[in-house]
Design a protein around this motif. Structure first.
Motif, PDB file in Angstrom:
ATOM      1  N   THR A 115      -8.692   8.266  -5.251  1.00  0.00           N
ATOM      2  CA  THR A 115      -7.323   8.561  -5.524  1.00  0.00           C
ATOM      3  C   THR A 115      -6.366   7.355  -5.074  1.00  0.00           C
ATOM      4  N   ALA A 116      -7.127   6.583  -4.418  1.00  0.00           N
ATOM      5  CA  ALA A 116      -6.250   5.359  -3.598  1.00  0.00           C
ATOM      6  C   ALA A 116      -6.081   4.365  -4.653  1.00  0.00           C
ATOM      7  N   ASN A 117      -5.215   3.512  -4.347  1.00  0.00           N
ATOM      8  CA  ASN A 117      -4.839   2.429  -5.264  1.00  0.00           C
ATOM      9  C   ASN A 117      -5.845   1.212  -4.967  1.00  0.00           C
ATOM     10  N   ASN A 118      -6.379   1.380  -3.831  1.00  0.00           N
ATOM     11  CA  ASN A 118      -7.468   0.001  -3.856  1.00  0.00           C
ATOM     12  C   ASN A 118      -9.256   0.627  -3.682  1.00  0.00           C
ATOM     13  N   TYR A 119      -9.055   1.716  -4.386  1.00  0.00           N
ATOM     14  CA  TYR A 119     -10.278   2.479  -4.461  1.00  0.00           C
ATOM     15  C   TYR A 119     -11.543   1.089  -4.823  1.00  0.00           C
ATOM     16  N   ASN A 120     -12.724   1.278  -3.819  1.00  0.00           N
ATOM     17  CA  ASN A 120     -13.673   0.043  -4.130  1.00  0.00           C
ATOM     18  C   ASN A 120     -15.090   0.912  -4.539  1.00  0.00           C
ATOM     19  N   SER A 121     -15.509   0.828  -5.690  1.00  0.00           N
ATOM     20  CA  SER A 121     -16.686   1.621  -6.012  1.00  0.00           C
ATOM     21  C   SER A 121     -18.014   1.132  -5.460  1.00  0.00           C
ATOM     22  N   LEU A 122     -17.830  -0.085  -5.131  1.00  0.00           N
ATOM     23  CA  LEU A 122     -19.012  -0.662  -4.253  1.00  0.00           C
ATOM     24  C   LEU A 122     -18.999  -0.062  -2.878  1.00  0.00           C
ATOM     25  N   ALA A 123     -18.108   0.102  -2.290  1.00  0.00           N
ATOM     26  CA  ALA A 123     -17.844   0.582  -0.897  1.00  0.00           C
ATOM     27  C   ALA A 123     -18.756   1.807  -0.648  1.00  0.00           C
ATOM     28  N   ASN A 124     -19.642   1.808   0.315  1.00  0.00           N
ATOM     29  CA  ASN A 124     -20.026   2.990   0.899  1.00  0.00           C
ATOM     30  C   ASN A 124     -19.842   3.521   2.435  1.00  0.00           C
ATOM     31  N   VAL A 125     -19.117   2.576   2.938  1.00  0.00           N
ATOM     32  CA  VAL A 125     -18.475   2.727   4.131  1.00  0.00           C
ATOM     33  C   VAL A 125     -16.926   2.905   4.281  1.00  0.00           C
ATOM     34  N   ASP A 126     -16.154   3.921   4.382  1.00  0.00           N
ATOM     35  CA  ASP A 126     -14.701   3.811   4.406  1.00  0.00           C
ATOM     36  C   ASP A 126     -14.186   3.084   5.728  1.00  0.00           C
ATOM     37  N   ASP A 127     -13.469   1.955   5.438  1.00  0.00           N
ATOM     38  CA  ASP A 127     -12.647   1.381   6.531  1.00  0.00           C
ATOM     39  C   ASP A 127     -11.429   1.622   6.729  1.00  0.00           C
ATOM     40  N   GLY A 128     -10.926   2.634   6.336  1.00  0.00           N
ATOM     41  CA  GLY A 128      -9.409   3.102   6.433  1.00  0.00           C
ATOM     42  C   GLY A 128      -8.610   2.275   5.829  1.00  0.00           C
ATOM     43  N   SER A 129      -8.916   1.490   4.782  1.00  0.00           N
ATOM     44  CA  SER A 129      -7.863   0.619   3.988  1.00  0.00           C
ATOM     45  C   SER A 129      -7.328   1.229   2.833  1.00  0.00           C
ATOM     46  N   CYS A 130      -7.418   2.472   2.750  1.00  0.00           N
ATOM     47  CA  CYS A 130      -6.932   2.857   1.467  1.00  0.00           C
ATOM     48  C   CYS A 130      -5.545   3.088   1.320  1.00  0.00           C
ATOM     49  N   THR A 131      -4.853   2.522   0.184  1.00  0.00           N
ATOM     50  CA  THR A 131      -3.404   2.649   0.253  1.00  0.00           C
ATOM     51  C   THR A 131      -3.181   3.506  -0.984  1.00  0.00           C
ATOM     52  N   TYR A 132      -1.652   4.088  -0.752  1.00  0.00           N
ATOM     53  CA  TYR A 132      -1.590   4.960  -1.870  1.00  0.00           C
ATOM     54  C   TYR A 132      -0.033   4.777  -2.368  1.00  0.00           C
ATOM     55  N   ASP A 133       0.262   5.262  -3.440  1.00  0.00           N
ATOM     56  CA  ASP A 133       1.821   5.008  -3.965  1.00  0.00           C
ATOM     57  C   ASP A 133       2.542   6.057  -3.024  1.00  0.00           C
ATOM     58  N   VAL A 134       3.822   5.468  -2.393  1.00  0.00           N
ATOM     59  CA  VAL A 134       4.560   6.077  -1.493  1.00  0.00           C
ATOM     60  C   VAL A 134       5.993   5.712  -1.908  1.00  0.00           C
ATOM     61  N   TYR A 135       6.673   6.570  -2.418  1.00  0.00           N
ATOM     62  CA  TYR A 135       7.904   6.340  -2.842  1.00  0.00           C
ATOM     63  C   TYR A 135       9.117   6.520  -1.858  1.00  0.00           C
ATOM     64  N   GLY A 136      10.051   5.388  -1.913  1.00  0.00           N
ATOM     65  CA  GLY A 136      11.036   5.716  -0.730  1.00  0.00           C
ATOM     66  C   GLY A 136      11.914   4.278  -0.807  1.00  0.00           C
ATOM     67  N   CYS A 137      12.738   4.293   0.454  1.00  0.00           N
ATOM     68  CA  CYS A 137      13.559   3.017   0.671  1.00  0.00           C
ATOM     69  C   CYS A 137      12.713   2.072   1.733  1.00  0.00           C
ATOM     70  N   THR A 138      12.645   1.089   0.909  1.00  0.00           N
ATOM     71  CA  THR A 138      11.775   0.020   1.738  1.00  0.00           C
ATOM     72  C   THR A 138      12.600  -1.343   2.118  1.00  0.00           C
ATOM     73  N   ASP A 139      13.997  -1.050   2.271  1.00  0.00           N
ATOM     74  CA  ASP A 139      14.931  -1.990   2.730  1.00  0.00           C
ATOM     75  C   ASP A 139      15.157  -1.691   4.366  1.00  0.00           C
ATOM     76  N   GLN A 140      14.668  -2.476   5.230  1.00  0.00           N
ATOM     77  CA  GLN A 140      14.912  -2.306   6.537  1.00  0.00           C
ATOM     78  C   GLN A 140      16.191  -2.139   7.243  1.00  0.00           C
ATOM     79  N   ASN A 141      17.216  -2.706   6.491  1.00  0.00           N
ATOM     80  CA  ASN A 141      18.431  -2.728   6.731  1.00  0.00           C
ATOM     81  C   ASN A 141      19.097  -1.350   6.271  1.00  0.00           C
ATOM     82  N   ALA A 142      18.812  -0.474   5.598  1.00  0.00           N
ATOM     83  CA  ALA A 142      19.121   0.647   5.123  1.00  0.00           C
ATOM     84  C   ALA A 142      18.792   1.700   6.339  1.00  0.00           C
TER      85      ALA A 142
END
Length: 466
Positions: A115-142
């Motif tokens: 379900t992750a954005n960077n799913y690797n079908s060849l990977a057999n060991v999860d290295d914690g690198s999975c990323t998911y779509d998170v909506y919100g404010c991405t401006d550090q000045n806000a």
């Protein structure tokens, strides 16, 4: 030990017992190390023909029944093929596999969450690198920046500086941070009754205590902040409305009141009275009526002509030869003894004419004091010439000419900032301050004083005129 080896050993032992002629032994066997019957000591391949299958030859070296093999594996026996991973470094290595089926698995690090954005079908060991779509404010000045958001949803909000106090005049409902710009209406004058310490804009609502703000005034009000012109000051002067020098603005009586004194105000008249303030028409410029009265009046009861007094009869400069001295004031002491011995001041009489004080004998000093300051009306008061350095006289002069007190006046005299004939009086008062006062009863009239001499000369001059 394998069956073939056992057979070979038995044959060899048999041959050894039958060693004549010596046997020649050729070791036939499977020379394929991958075979299950591999014989490392074999020197010739066999073809699996003969009574002993894998162990051809007899004690005499007869190998006819064996037949040479054409390749080392002719007589070799192989097991059934077992497919699998034959790589010992693989995760699924199979030690029983005889043939690789390309199934070997190795460690592949990556995101194993489909379900992750960077799913690797060849990977057999999860290295914690999975990323998911998170909506919100991405401006550090806000102010609502979301560090976990990777997709900006246009929800960013930002700080707005302004006044955040709803009670302020310039309140900004959009402001998120107060920048100290709030303005409050009220009275900004600390001296006002309704001063507001939080007010920044004066709204003209200040109210004040009205009164006299001059600390030198008699009605000074320490609580007043606005002078209303009501200040009242001490004014020295005559407060008696019956006096001719009554000062309606005076608040403190300085004993300077002068009252109307009827008498002769003509300095050239024989009966001139320096204490008189209102001429009563009694001035005598011709002594003849008086001298005629002197001859009879003092001896026989009679009414003297206006202005005539018995002291004139005692001066031969006026009415000779009835007088015995040249100066009418020479008889002042005898006059006081005759008229002011055991004397009661009429001002000290109670209701019914009863005296409230004991009678006294007036000497020259006390007589003149009453003439000058207490309104005693006596013809002989003319002998009490006003001293220009008298404190009361000098005080009135200083108030009128300079509006200052005696000590300050004398100070200016000494430093030369004031030059006035009255400056000579300062020496007199300095002597008085350093001189031990004597009793009034010890007073001895000095007829040689300048005042007495001047008075005598004046009378002589008036006598010569006639």
């Amino acid at each position: 030990m394998a069956i073939r080896d056992s057979i070979r050993k038995a044959l060899l032992e048999s041959c050894l017992y039958n060693s004549s002629p010596p046997p020649t032994f050729v070791d036939y066997g499977c020379m394929d190390s991958t075979a299950t019957n591999y014989e490392p000591s074999a020197t010739h391949p066999c073809n699996n023909v003969g009574p002993n299958n894998n162990a051809c030859g007899d004690c005499f070296g007869n190998t006819d029944h064996c037949g040479p093999g054409t390749y080392p594996g002719d007589c070799c026996a192989y097991p059934m093929e077992v497919p699998g991973c034959t790589d010992p470094t693989a995760l699924n290595y199979n030690s029983l596999a005889t043939i690789s089926d390309n199934s070997c698995l190795y460690d592949v690090l990556g995101c194993t969450d489909s379900t992750a954005n960077n799913y690797n079908s060849l990977a057999n060991v999860d290295d914690g690198s999975c990323t998911y779509d998170v909506y919100g404010c991405t401006d550090q000045n806000a102010i609502n920046y979301n560090m976990n958001a990777n997709i900006d949803d246009n929800s960013c909000t930002y700080d707005i500086l302004g006044c955040t106090d709803p009670t302020a005049m310039n309140y900004d409902p959009l402001a998120t941070i107060d920048n100290g710009s709030c303005q409050f209406g009220g009275c900004t004058d600390p001296t006002a009754n309704n001063y507001s310490p939080i007010a920044t804009v004066d709204d003209n609502s200040c109210t004040y205590n009205l009164g006299c703000t001059d600390s030198t005034a008699t009605n000074y009000d320490p609580n007043a902040v606005v002078d209303d012109g009501s200040c009242i000051y001490d004014v020295y002067g005559c407060t008696d409305s019956n006096a001719i020098n009554y000062n309606p603005t005076a608040t403190i009586d300085d004993n300077s009141c002068v009252y109307s004194v009827l008498g002769c105000t003509d300095p050239l008249a024989f009966n001139y009275d320096p204490l008189s303030t209102v001429d009563d028409g009694s001035c005598i410029t011709n002594l003849e009526p008086c001298c005629e009265w002197c001859a009879t009046g003092p001896i026989q009861p009679s009414i003297p002509p206006v202005g005539c007094h018995d002291w004139m009869c005692n001066n031969n400069d006026y009415c000779p030869p009835s007088v015995t001295t040249d100066n009418p004031c020479d008889g002042l002491i005898d006059y006081l003894k005759d008229n002011y011995s055991n004397w009661i001041d009429p001002n000290q009489l109670a209701t019914g004419g009863r005296a409230v004080v004991s009678p006294i004998d007036l000497d020259v000093v006390h007589f003149c004091e009453k003439c000058k300051y207490e309104g005693l009306n006596d013809p002989m008061c003319k002998c009490c010439k006003t001293d220009p350095c008298d404190k009361r006289v000098l005080y009135n002069k200083l108030q009128q000419d300079y509006n200052i007190e005696l000590p300050e006046f004398c100070k200016h005299c000494k430093d030369g900032s004031i030059q006035d004939v009255s400056c000579k009086c300062c020496k007199k008062f300095d002597k008085i301050k350093n001189k031990k006062p004597r009793k009034k009863r010890d007073y001895i009239p000095d007829l040689e004083t300048p005042i007495d001499r001047g008075l005598m000369e004046r009378f002589k001059k008036l006598s010569n005129i006639n």
